[in-house]
Design an enzyme around this catalytic site. Structure first.
Site, mmCIF file in Angstrom:
data_model
loop_
_atom_site.group_PDB
_atom_site.id
_atom_site.type_symbol
_atom_site.label_atom_id
_atom_site.label_comp_id
_atom_site.label_asym_id
_atom_site.label_seq_id
_atom_site.Cartn_x
_atom_site.Cartn_y
_atom_site.Cartn_z
ATOM 1 N N ASN A 1 0.865 -1.186 0.000
ATOM 2 C CA ASN A 1 0.000 0.000 0.000
ATOM 3 C C ASN A 1 0.895 1.227 0.000
ATOM 4 O O ASN A 1 1.498 1.551 1.016
ATOM 5 C CB ASN A 1 -0.891 -0.018 1.252
ATOM 6 C CG ASN A 1 -1.696 1.262 1.420
ATOM 7 O OD1 ASN A 1 -1.804 2.058 0.485
ATOM 8 N ND2 ASN A 1 -2.257 1.456 2.604
ATOM 9 N N TRP A 2 0.965 1.891 -1.154
ATOM 10 C CA TRP A 2 1.876 3.043 -1.273
ATOM 11 C C TRP A 2 1.271 4.312 -0.681
ATOM 12 O O TRP A 2 1.923 5.331 -0.609
ATOM 13 C CB TRP A 2 2.249 3.260 -2.736
ATOM 14 C CG TRP A 2 3.321 2.316 -3.222
ATOM 15 C CD1 TRP A 2 3.762 1.175 -2.606
ATOM 16 C CD2 TRP A 2 4.107 2.445 -4.418
ATOM 17 N NE1 TRP A 2 4.767 0.595 -3.334
ATOM 18 C CE2 TRP A 2 4.999 1.340 -4.455
ATOM 19 C CE3 TRP A 2 4.144 3.378 -5.453
ATOM 20 C CZ2 TRP A 2 5.917 1.171 -5.497
ATOM 21 C CZ3 TRP A 2 5.046 3.196 -6.501
ATOM 22 C CH2 TRP A 2 5.919 2.104 -6.511
ATOM 23 N N LYS A 3 0.005 4.274 -0.352
ATOM 24 C CA LYS A 3 -0.678 5.464 0.195
ATOM 25 C C LYS A 3 -0.453 6.660 -0.745
ATOM 26 O O LYS A 3 -0.433 6.472 -1.958
ATOM 27 C CB LYS A 3 -0.188 5.744 1.614
ATOM 28 C CG LYS A 3 -0.195 4.486 2.495
ATOM 29 C CD LYS A 3 0.046 4.770 3.935
ATOM 30 C CE LYS A 3 0.148 3.452 4.688
ATOM 31 N NZ LYS A 3 0.152 3.623 6.129
ATOM 32 N N HIS B 1 -9.450 1.263 4.848
ATOM 33 C CA HIS B 1 -8.184 1.419 5.580
ATOM 34 C C HIS B 1 -8.423 2.372 6.753
ATOM 35 O O HIS B 1 -9.210 3.315 6.649
ATOM 36 C CB HIS B 1 -7.116 1.975 4.636
ATOM 37 C CG HIS B 1 -5.744 1.943 5.222
ATOM 38 N ND1 HIS B 1 -5.326 2.855 6.162
ATOM 39 C CD2 HIS B 1 -4.707 1.094 5.029
ATOM 40 C CE1 HIS B 1 -4.078 2.571 6.506
ATOM 41 N NE2 HIS B 1 -3.677 1.509 5.838
ATOM 42 N N GLU C 1 -6.802 4.730 7.847
ATOM 43 C CA GLU C 1 -6.562 6.149 7.542
ATOM 44 C C GLU C 1 -7.772 6.767 6.858
ATOM 45 O O GLU C 1 -8.095 7.931 7.092
ATOM 46 C CB GLU C 1 -5.284 6.287 6.700
ATOM 47 C CG GLU C 1 -4.050 5.999 7.547
ATOM 48 C CD GLU C 1 -2.832 5.534 6.774
ATOM 49 O OE1 GLU C 1 -2.836 5.586 5.531
ATOM 50 O OE2 GLU C 1 -1.866 5.103 7.436
ATOM 51 N N GLU D 1 -5.468 -5.012 10.531
ATOM 52 C CA GLU D 1 -4.450 -3.993 10.719
ATOM 53 C C GLU D 1 -4.738 -3.215 12.006
ATOM 54 O O GLU D 1 -5.568 -2.289 12.001
ATOM 55 C CB GLU D 1 -4.459 -3.017 9.547
ATOM 56 C CG GLU D 1 -4.161 -3.639 8.212
ATOM 57 C CD GLU D 1 -3.556 -2.622 7.253
ATOM 58 O OE1 GLU D 1 -2.422 -2.817 6.834
ATOM 59 O OE2 GLU D 1 -4.220 -1.616 6.968
ATOM 60 N N GLY E 1 2.487 2.147 10.710
ATOM 61 C CA GLY E 1 3.475 3.209 10.583
ATOM 62 C C GLY E 1 4.168 3.589 11.877
ATOM 63 O O GLY E 1 4.835 4.624 11.937
ATOM 64 N N SER F 1 3.359 -2.320 10.334
ATOM 65 C CA SER F 1 4.807 -2.353 10.621
ATOM 66 C C SER F 1 5.458 -3.692 10.292
ATOM 67 O O SER F 1 6.368 -4.127 10.994
ATOM 68 C CB SER F 1 5.075 -1.944 12.080
ATOM 69 O OG SER F 1 4.687 -0.599 12.295
ATOM 70 N N GLY G 1 2.759 -1.206 4.268
ATOM 71 C CA GLY G 1 2.793 0.207 3.907
ATOM 72 C C GLY G 1 4.216 0.663 3.613
ATOM 73 O O GLY G 1 4.747 0.442 2.527
ATOM 74 N N GLY G 2 4.844 1.255 4.600
ATOM 75 C CA GLY G 2 6.162 1.879 4.413
ATOM 76 C C GLY G 2 7.192 0.976 3.759
ATOM 77 O O GLY G 2 7.943 1.418 2.873
#
Ligand code: PEP
Length: 248
Positions: free
Chosen positions: A10-12, A94, A96, A164, A170, A208, A229-230
């Site tokens: 997930n590159w957001k 998600h 976010e 999640e 993150g 994470s 993600g990251g």
């Protein structure tokens, strides 16, 4: 038979055309993966990524879609438009988006129905906040989100669940393996109780996931892959996570 595992990135709201080099590096490192690979870039990159991947089995996906098939919704994107750009999946609900855009379970459920109607696989995200974890309500919260966010037409073929924990996204914090196992087995039991093919739904862990913890997480029962993600932004980070999943 166990469901085929899935490594999803997930590159957001990260990445421009220059980031396609990371996808090229990832595809070169995993020319014939024995797990499913998915990158969900910003919508602006979908068409370019679709062209760049050529015959590689890498799948691409969106990060959200509207409930309507088209119409006067400035700034939104329809599931069919994602599919038209080459997407086969879409991340929905998600945390976010639930936090930034007040997305409710009912809205996520309607989006999943729209995604299915467009032929997309919906990755439905659920997870508790730190306050909910600390108050001991994790299983109730996650169970409620699962029941409320996953539509009746869901099948193992058109829906993936991503657990999640909000406090793990993150932050570098990760639940214990026992905590992950407890939630995943509860999700599995709920899916089996509700859907005839509930045993075959993929349940991803997200929050994470890094090269250093991936193998341990992938050894947990009912963890069928990860939503990352990251660590999905750079091939050097995502590749060892994929390799760990291939070995799991
Ligand atoms: C996510 O946002 O879906 C996620 C899991 O992020 P990270 O891996 O950076 O915690």
């Amino acid at each position: 038979m166990a469901p085929r595992k899935l490594a999803a990135g997930n590159w957001k709201m990260n990445g421009t055309a220059a980031a396609l080099a990371e996808v090229q590096a990832l595809m070169a490192a995993h020319a014939a993966p024995n797990v499913d690979l998915l990158i969900c870039p910003p919508a602006t990159l979908l068409a370019q990524m679709n062209w760049a991947k050529q015959a590689h089995p890498l799948a691409i996906g969106g990060q959200d879609c509207h409930t309507d098939a088209s119409g006067a919704h400035t700034g939104d994107i329809a599931a069919a438009q994602l599919a038209d750009a080459g997407a086969t999946h879409v991340i929905l609900g998600h945390s976010e988006r639930r936090a930034d855009h007040d997305e409710t379970d009912a809205l996520v459920r309607a989006k999943a129905t729209a995604a299915h109607a467009a032929g997309l696989i919906a990755i439905v995200c659920i997870g508790e906040t730190l306050a909910e974890r600390e108050s001991g309500t994790t299983l109730t919260i996650v169970g409620g989100q699962l029941a409320g966010s996953v539509p009746e037409d869901a099948t193992a073929a058109n829906t993936v669940i991503a657990y999640e924990p909000v406090w793990a996204i993150g932050t570098g914090k990760v639940p214990t393996l026992d905590q992950i196992a407890e939630v995943h087995s509860t999700i599995r039991a709920d899916l089996v109780a509700r859907f005839s093919d509930g045993a075959n739904f993929r349940i991803l862990y997200g929050g994470s996931v890094k090269p250093g913890n991936a193998a341990d997480i992938f050894a947990v029962p009912d963890v069928d892959g990860a939503l990352v993600g990251g660590a999905s932004l750079k091939a050097a980070d995502f590749s060892p996570i994929i390799a760990a999943l291939e070995r799991a």
